[in-house]
Design a protein around this motif. Sequence first.
Motif, PDB file in Angstrom:
ATOM      1  N   LEU A 158       0.799  -1.215   0.000  1.00  0.00           N
ATOM      2  CA  LEU A 158       0.000   0.000   0.000  1.00  0.00           C
ATOM      3  C   LEU A 158       0.839   1.275   0.000  1.00  0.00           C
ATOM      4  N   HIS A 159       1.849   1.318   0.864  1.00  0.00           N
ATOM      5  CA  HIS A 159       2.606   2.560   1.010  1.00  0.00           C
ATOM      6  C   HIS A 159       3.311   2.930  -0.289  1.00  0.00           C
ATOM      7  N   LEU A 178       0.884   4.183  -2.986  1.00  0.00           N
ATOM      8  CA  LEU A 178       0.439   5.568  -2.805  1.00  0.00           C
ATOM      9  C   LEU A 178       1.544   6.541  -3.205  1.00  0.00           C
ATOM     10  N   GLU A 179       2.774   6.174  -2.893  1.00  0.00           N
ATOM     11  CA  GLU A 179       3.872   7.057  -3.289  1.00  0.00           C
ATOM     12  C   GLU A 179       4.012   7.095  -4.816  1.00  0.00           C
ATOM     13  N   LEU A 213       1.672   6.565  -7.018  1.00  0.00           N
ATOM     14  CA  LEU A 213       0.530   7.318  -7.551  1.00  0.00           C
ATOM     15  C   LEU A 213       0.765   8.818  -7.424  1.00  0.00           C
ATOM     16  N   GLU A 214       1.298   9.229  -6.281  1.00  0.00           N
ATOM     17  CA  GLU A 214       1.544  10.653  -6.076  1.00  0.00           C
ATOM     18  C   GLU A 214       2.627  11.146  -7.039  1.00  0.00           C
ATOM     19  N   ASP A 226      -8.323  -4.605  -1.630  1.00  0.00           N
ATOM     20  CA  ASP A 226      -9.347  -3.763  -1.018  1.00  0.00           C
ATOM     21  C   ASP A 226      -8.695  -2.546  -0.351  1.00  0.00           C
ATOM     22  N   GLN A 227      -7.617  -2.778   0.371  1.00  0.00           N
ATOM     23  CA  GLN A 227      -6.909  -1.668   1.013  1.00  0.00           C
ATOM     24  C   GLN A 227      -6.313  -0.719  -0.022  1.00  0.00           C
ATOM     25  N   HIS A 252      -9.022   1.196  -2.193  1.00  0.00           N
ATOM     26  CA  HIS A 252      -9.688   2.235  -1.402  1.00  0.00           C
ATOM     27  C   HIS A 252      -8.793   3.449  -1.222  1.00  0.00           C
ATOM     28  N   ALA A 253      -7.541   3.203  -0.849  1.00  0.00           N
ATOM     29  CA  ALA A 253      -6.642   4.326  -0.567  1.00  0.00           C
ATOM     30  C   ALA A 253      -6.273   5.079  -1.839  1.00  0.00           C
ATOM     31  N   LEU A 307      -8.990   7.401  -2.679  1.00  0.00           N
ATOM     32  CA  LEU A 307      -8.974   8.602  -1.830  1.00  0.00           C
ATOM     33  C   LEU A 307      -7.959   9.608  -2.352  1.00  0.00           C
ATOM     34  N   ALA A 308      -6.870   9.080  -2.901  1.00  0.00           N
ATOM     35  CA  ALA A 308      -5.764   9.949  -3.293  1.00  0.00           C
ATOM     36  C   ALA A 308      -6.007  10.641  -4.624  1.00  0.00           C
ATOM     37  N   GLU A 309      -6.831  10.028  -5.479  1.00  0.00           N
ATOM     38  CA  GLU A 309      -6.977  10.577  -6.826  1.00  0.00           C
ATOM     39  C   GLU A 309      -8.378  10.266  -7.310  1.00  0.00           C
ATOM     40  N   SER A 310      -9.068  11.255  -7.750  1.00  0.00           N
ATOM     41  CA  SER A 310     -10.451  11.060  -8.143  1.00  0.00           C
ATOM     42  C   SER A 310     -10.543  10.590  -9.579  1.00  0.00           C
ATOM     43  N   LEU A 362      -9.822   7.520 -10.840  1.00  0.00           N
ATOM     44  CA  LEU A 362      -8.956   6.415 -11.265  1.00  0.00           C
ATOM     45  C   LEU A 362      -9.807   5.227 -11.704  1.00  0.00           C
TER      46      LEU A 362
END
Lengths: 531, 531, 531
Positions: free
Chosen positions: A144-145, A148-149, A151-152, A205-206, A209-210, A213-216, A218
């Motif tokens: 997950l971590h 997210l990085e 994606l950012e 799922d995790q 979901h995350a 939240l980070a990008e609308s 997707l």
Amino acid sequence: GKDAVPPRKIPHQASGTALVHTPVAVADIPRRLFGSFVEHMGRGVYGGIYEPDHPTADEYGFRHDVMELVNELGVTCVRYPGGNFVSNYNWEDGTGPKELRPVRRDLAWHSTETNEVGIDDFYHWSRQTGTEIMLAVNLGTRGLHACLEELEYVNAPAGTALADRRVRNGIPEAMDVSMWCLGNEMDGPWQVGHMSAEAYATAVDQVAHAMKLAESGLQLVACGSSSAHMPSFGHWERTVLDKAYDNLDFISCHAYYYDRGAASFQDFLLSSEDMAHFIDTVAGICATTKAEKHSDHEVALSFDEWGVWYSDVWNQQEEEWKAQAKAGLHHEEWPKAPRLLEDLYTVADAVVEGSLMISLLKHCDHVRSASRAQLVNVIAPIMTEAMGPAWKQSVFHPFAAAAHHARGNAYAPSIDGPMLSTPQYDAVPAIDAVITWDDERHEGLALVVNRDEHGTHDVRIDCSSLPRIDASTMRIDATQMLHEDDPYRRNTAEDSNAVVPHACDVRMNEDASFTLTMPEISWAAIRFHSA
Amino acid sequence: GKDAVPPRKIPHQASGTALVHTPVAVADIPRRLFGSFVEHMGRGVYGGIYEPDHPTADEYGFRHDVMELVNELGVTCVRYPGGNFVSNYNWEDGTGPKELRPVRRDLAWHSTETNEVGIDDFYHWSRQTGTEIMLAVNLGTRGLHACLEELEYVNAPAGTALADRRVRNGIPEAMDVSMWCLGNEMDGPWQVGHMSAEAYATAVDQVAHAMKLAESGLQLVACGSSSAHMPSFGHWERTVLDKAYDNLDFISCHAYYYDRGAASFQDFLLSSEDMAHFIDTVAGICATTKAEKHSDHEVALSFDEWGVWYSDVWNQQEEEWKAQAKAGLHHEEWPKAPRLLEDLYTVADAVVEGSLMISLLKHCDHVRSASRAQLVNVIAPIMTEAMGPAWKQSVFHPFAAAAHHARGNAYAPSIDGPMLSTPQYDAVPAIDAVITWDDERHEGLALVVNRDEHGTHDVRIDCSSLPRIDASTMRIDATQMLHEDDPYRRNTAEDSNAVVPHACDVRMNEDASFTLTMPEISWAAIRFHSA
Amino acid sequence: GKDAVPPRKIPHQASGTALVHTPVAVADIPRRLFGSFVEHMGRGVYGGIYEPDHPTADEYGFRHDVMELVNELGVTCVRYPGGNFVSNYNWEDGTGPKELRPVRRDLAWHSTETNEVGIDDFYHWSRQTGTEIMLAVNLGTRGLHACLEELEYVNAPAGTALADRRVRNGIPEAMDVSMWCLGNEMDGPWQVGHMSAEAYATAVDQVAHAMKLAESGLQLVACGSSSAHMPSFGHWERTVLDKAYDNLDFISCHAYYYDRGAASFQDFLLSSEDMAHFIDTVAGICATTKAEKHSDHEVALSFDEWGVWYSDVWNQQEEEWKAQAKAGLHHEEWPKAPRLLEDLYTVADAVVEGSLMISLLKHCDHVRSASRAQLVNVIAPIMTEAMGPAWKQSVFHPFAAAAHHARGNAYAPSIDGPMLSTPQYDAVPAIDAVITWDDERHEGLALVVNRDEHGTHDVRIDCSSLPRIDASTMRIDATQMLHEDDPYRRNTAEDSNAVVPHACDVRMNEDASFTLTMPEISWAAIRFHSA
């Protein structure tokens, strides 16, 4: 399909005309149906799309001659960077100054990865080729971590730590990647970090979901089964969808076919039946889950690995490595960009791929994304020689015809005519076809395949039900047929025109139908229009 | 409490005096019962406790006027830095030189986090305000390894790699944080990295065990359910406690209430009944687990999010974002310190919070820690204006009365008197009360609430059973009552004295009891002493 | 073995000669059977193998006097760096320039770890001592990704990022570590990051698969149960093997014995019976799993912690810490290299260890690797004084005899003779023995133990069935016996020759057998040869 049951003696209905009846609208054709796949493996990237010393290389090291063939192929969307490769990949390794990038071992393909190419570079390639990136994240050794990085880094506008790192790496704008694959074939025991259905469902799922939240907006692709022949097929899809349905947009399907892998050559020629059944099954699971959840959200299929692959060669290589391991610790070669999976495709392979594309189009209500695997050198329509030319394999042609001309909506006809029976299949039509129709431009395309190993068949294609078609002004614009007397004929670097499409004779009838003769093992594309 | 069952026609016993009988000792009152909560969200930190340009800001950028109100509020312990925020937070981001701290996206609250404030800074604030820190770790995107590193950074004496990093960051002494929250609301599907009960139990068992190896005497708080209305409520608590009982000291409870979220306004006024039932249920699970394990170890309740929150506003915002996501990829605003959850509280809200505090005190044998959510600007008793004043909401007052004067032991009375029935509740007393008594100082506090939407009630409070109380010398020292004819009256930045407590008339009786009249929707605090 | 059942009154057959019959071949003796264990704990490393200020220290800081004793002990393979220590260890901390290495807290042994020694340094030690490294990875606070990086750092030839880091750290060649322990005692609730059987099976399956992709010919050791007395013993082994069988080569066994931990002193002397039963059980699980999977792959036993350990001392220390924790947060001592587990071994302990070694040899068809725990200072055969000498404990001698002279194949005899019965055991032979025979050199070793607390027994050992043995030329080459009238006699730093082996009287018979007298609680080694 590998059991030894002999073919049943149902005689071919080798005579008579196959009637391709008035087709029924399926859905609009998503542009992503004509996707491909560039994995860091073999000479797919290095020596494939990327060869900085090549005379046609651009400032980023990408070959322009390959890009031109990619455009000619009509690819819309490219899955990257794997595949099995991604499950032990650090996305950061392919960013920033090249001299600082680490050399790694690619465990999936037993190669040395120099990281000269990464997302920074591939983004430039995608812009040059006008293709959309479909980006896969590593759920094998990371989670997950790191997702997210990544994606950012890829998608966030400047102003955050990771977006600003991208800006410093020379890409000021957000890359705006919409499609993300959440791992690759995580059910496969060969996959680094493979998981149970339950563990993957929890992870996805995790992550889904995350990421949302980070990008609308997707669009997220969960791994389905690595193939419909996996022991957990079905259970896997149900488990993943049940857990993470609302945050997923796609579930993946993967299928490869080849002659030696089928019960018979005729069975191989009928591979599209297997694909159709696969699609129906997974679409059914999606529909069931939607109903159970009383959801108004749709999860579609991303058929993001498909094509012909002589997979026994690689499997044998792996068996040899395993056998050698018994001799104790030893250092093997970890070559850079070795020749891997450089299958040379026959005309029969091309007819099968043309047939698979027909199947995808006929199911494009469920299959909203697809990637033919792969693009260059590795089980690929495009081949390259180092410092030399790029050339087209037989399978290039049916893909290109569909990618360029299958526009508007797909129409699935019912078909009467000669039937085939094989060890695997009961009584399936020798002929398959799909019609596409752009009712704004009044332009259509018929893709037709004769899957019969032996028989030539006349085919009459009825287009009269297409919306706003005008029989009186309907005209054939162009025709293409793939057929060789030797079904094993193939192109090579020396003779890349051994297998190319030829025009064929198509008779226009007065009732918005037309007729042509399909020899055994042949594929045809007929473009038409009306006023 | 949201189902549409109509109120039963049980008539209010609107006449007669409510008798608050001789109370039974519950337990000593833990100082941590008067905790609060500072989350990185909205203007809770930035523009709340922290505003370096503000005329009252100290050397660390913290507003002194806010600190003064925090002291006036009587807060003892502050949970930090979240809440949902923590589940994607890197604790390192809030340490060291500010110019090197990364800007991040806060996925929980859709904001940009500059990391100008972090544990280094909050530690200074906690020392200035004399409050204890209750520190939450990230179990959403991180796990055991990061927890251990954070613990070492925060609590280890100089001499190890991470402790020495803290020293270099200007804090030579160990911060000595005792209370650690192991994640936040990990059962919530909205939580980054949410988990099943089984997965969280496994994670928390590992983390709690290892943290206790690393530091002796820690008090660890496991996440309970995000609310008693979660589908897994009960199962979650049982699973977590069964797995990790011996290494846990607390299990958390969270509950928010608001008018529109209740079956009726009268139901909202009775929210403390729901809280009491919630506490009884979780305390029962703790007791059962203790018995099953034949353990002599106690796990208490940390009610570490409670209060009034108009949560439908945020939920609607989230629904809008989800709807927008269907339009495809787009870049949304990620504002810095936006105005979020800045609920303006009515006098009715204050009466309800006063009632909830009575409930916490009556259960302080089980509830050994509590945090009213939150402290400044975000669903907060204290509001600020940028470069302007700080002011008190209505809910400030009942909290402050308890925090300052509820000392010694809590005593729970039985109550006879008018009863209320509502869609949700059968026959509950209109009046609720708790007595606290410091038998060394001979000082007591009675907290009383009239939860009746309509009826005024006389209340007689019997203190005769308090230990060592002397009826002949018993005197009323001070009284406070919150009541307005308009129950929706609220304070604003312009008029922050619209709702304040007023003294009320309390008649001392000869038998160590006293009597007062409680109008509808009112709260009162009566301080008394005896020789 | 701790239940209070009184010994049954089966009289000792204290008279008569024990007949050690013609032995049956078990298997070739793997050199790894004579392994040991160096954990970062107590004075095992710091002040043990490593003491840079010591007069005998080499350029790396390792004591040469200790190395000489290690050679004399005959250790072949050394497990490193833990043990419980490894489950919160970052392998990188022990690499590169020493001045940059971080100081950490070792949670397992409550000590400060300076990281002056790590894999870089231990590799030099292993080369100096001619020992093989058996390297354990951290599956407590880290996982797959860190394992793969460590493997690359240790074993990859120069040319990748991590291998090149090793080269820069002064080790140009691959370390070529074959044996890797996948975590340590992950079933133990005391272990940092302990797991359920299912979770560990999943983790080890992922890690083992990926490591074998990364390096050909590795031999991987999964954690078995921490002891046969764990509640999940059996279930754990079955679950792990069922999930990951094909990628595993070993499953570990751990067993410690000591006088106070046994039902009686006689039970302690019979500890090898418990070990034999343990081995049979786990070997049976391996065989069952192999059969169920129809596999041709073998998983063997790595008995990688065994020996005498007075474990109640440490357990009591841990209880004291737990009790102190109730007093609230406080800072404990985290000493550097404290004296931990410095058990001083009696001659009885040495006889028991000699007996355990006989058991290992008799089961070397299943047990293909073993590590006596530990090597220096910590439950160790070798002790050191700071700046002073290194000396041998009693347990040094039976290990050394086997390690140097047990070559070729092991032969397990059947034994007739006096029987013992105890609270734990029904009727087991007082005498145990194993024969080893190198049929190329025609050299043999008989290891014999009298486990009887009270009785002296004559023993006749029949070697006639050894292949190619020639009774007429058979000769005794050397004899050693451990026995003291006081079974509690032990060596100390001041008198390290209080317990040493002495030669004993062995009568050669004419039929390739020999006879000797074994006093109570004695161990003997007899070397012989024939032409």
